[in-house]
Design a protein around this motif. Sequence first.
Motif, short mmCIF file in Angstrom:
data_model
loop_
_atom_site.label_atom_id
_atom_site.label_comp_id
_atom_site.label_asym_id
_atom_site.label_seq_id
_atom_site.Cartn_x
_atom_site.Cartn_y
_atom_site.Cartn_z
N PHE A 1 42.16 -19.21 28.90
CA PHE A 1 43.43 -19.26 29.60
C PHE A 1 44.00 -20.66 29.75
O PHE A 1 45.22 -20.82 29.85
CB PHE A 1 43.34 -18.53 30.94
CG PHE A 1 43.39 -17.04 30.75
CD1 PHE A 1 44.55 -16.41 30.34
CD2 PHE A 1 42.25 -16.27 30.92
CE1 PHE A 1 44.60 -15.05 30.12
CE2 PHE A 1 42.29 -14.91 30.71
CZ PHE A 1 43.46 -14.29 30.31
N GLU A 2 43.18 -21.68 29.71
CA GLU A 2 43.73 -23.05 29.66
C GLU A 2 44.56 -23.23 28.41
O GLU A 2 45.67 -23.78 28.44
CB GLU A 2 42.60 -24.08 29.71
CG GLU A 2 42.01 -24.29 31.08
CD GLU A 2 40.77 -25.17 31.07
OE1 GLU A 2 40.39 -25.69 29.99
OE2 GLU A 2 40.18 -25.33 32.14
N TYR A 3 44.02 -22.77 27.29
CA TYR A 3 44.76 -22.88 26.02
C TYR A 3 46.05 -22.05 26.08
O TYR A 3 47.14 -22.55 25.76
CB TYR A 3 43.91 -22.41 24.84
CG TYR A 3 44.71 -22.35 23.56
CD1 TYR A 3 45.01 -23.53 22.87
CD2 TYR A 3 45.21 -21.16 23.08
CE1 TYR A 3 45.78 -23.48 21.72
CE2 TYR A 3 45.98 -21.11 21.94
CZ TYR A 3 46.27 -22.27 21.26
OH TYR A 3 47.04 -22.23 20.12
N ASN A 4 45.95 -20.78 26.47
CA ASN A 4 47.12 -19.91 26.48
C ASN A 4 48.17 -20.37 27.47
O ASN A 4 49.37 -20.28 27.18
CB ASN A 4 46.71 -18.46 26.73
CG ASN A 4 46.16 -17.82 25.49
OD1 ASN A 4 46.91 -17.52 24.56
ND2 ASN A 4 44.85 -17.66 25.44
N LEU A 5 47.76 -20.86 28.62
CA LEU A 5 48.74 -21.34 29.59
C LEU A 5 49.43 -22.61 29.09
O LEU A 5 50.60 -22.84 29.39
CB LEU A 5 48.09 -21.58 30.95
CG LEU A 5 49.03 -21.70 32.14
CD1 LEU A 5 49.94 -20.49 32.27
CD2 LEU A 5 48.24 -21.90 33.42
N SER A 6 48.74 -23.41 28.29
CA SER A 6 49.38 -24.61 27.73
C SER A 6 50.41 -24.24 26.66
O SER A 6 51.34 -25.00 26.41
CB SER A 6 48.33 -25.55 27.14
OG SER A 6 47.80 -25.04 25.93
N GLN A 7 50.26 -23.07 26.06
CA GLN A 7 51.15 -22.64 24.98
C GLN A 7 52.31 -21.76 25.46
O GLN A 7 53.33 -21.68 24.80
CB GLN A 7 50.36 -21.86 23.92
CG GLN A 7 49.22 -22.64 23.30
CD GLN A 7 49.71 -23.87 22.55
OE1 GLN A 7 50.61 -23.78 21.74
NE2 GLN A 7 49.12 -25.01 22.85
N GLU A 8 52.12 -21.08 26.57
CA GLU A 8 53.09 -20.09 27.06
C GLU A 8 53.71 -20.53 28.38
O GLU A 8 53.13 -21.30 29.11
CB GLU A 8 52.40 -18.73 27.26
CG GLU A 8 51.71 -18.19 26.02
CD GLU A 8 52.66 -17.80 24.91
OE1 GLU A 8 53.82 -17.45 25.20
OE2 GLU A 8 52.24 -17.83 23.75
N LYS A 9 54.87 -19.98 28.68
CA LYS A 9 55.52 -20.25 29.97
C LYS A 9 55.08 -19.25 31.03
O LYS A 9 55.22 -19.50 32.22
CB LYS A 9 57.04 -20.20 29.82
CG LYS A 9 57.58 -21.32 28.98
CD LYS A 9 59.08 -21.27 28.90
CE LYS A 9 59.54 -22.35 27.94
NZ LYS A 9 60.75 -22.99 28.34
N SER A 10 54.56 -18.13 30.57
CA SER A 10 54.16 -17.08 31.50
C SER A 10 52.93 -16.36 30.96
O SER A 10 52.86 -16.04 29.77
CB SER A 10 55.31 -16.08 31.66
OG SER A 10 54.93 -15.01 32.48
N ILE A 11 51.97 -16.12 31.85
CA ILE A 11 50.76 -15.37 31.51
C ILE A 11 50.64 -14.22 32.50
O ILE A 11 50.71 -14.41 33.71
CB ILE A 11 49.49 -16.26 31.62
CG1 ILE A 11 49.54 -17.42 30.64
CG2 ILE A 11 48.23 -15.43 31.48
CD1 ILE A 11 49.28 -17.06 29.21
#
Length: 92
Positions: free
Chosen positions: A30-40
């Motif tokens: 989730f660190e990676y995905n949150l750095s790539q996306e505006k919303s999780i």
Amino acid sequence: MSLQISEQNGTFHLNGKLNASTLNFFNTYFEYNLSQEKSIVVNIDKVIEIDKNGVEAFRNFTKNAFLNQKVFQIVGNGCKEIYDDFNQTNVA
């Protein structure tokens, strides 16, 4: 049971246990995905166990998302401990 994470229609589904043994995988993912996306959006319907480390991880991701003007949202009817913790934090 370990922790499995899958993505469907922009929602990440957790399946299994979120505890000390699965926390590193969860955090990295989730660190990676949150750095790539505006919303999780994380669905916890199939989380069968969560320990204090897992609850703290959710709290940290929510806080970091807010500070970075992003959204980290928890949905579903999974582990009641997550909601209890967040409700106690919001009341205090």
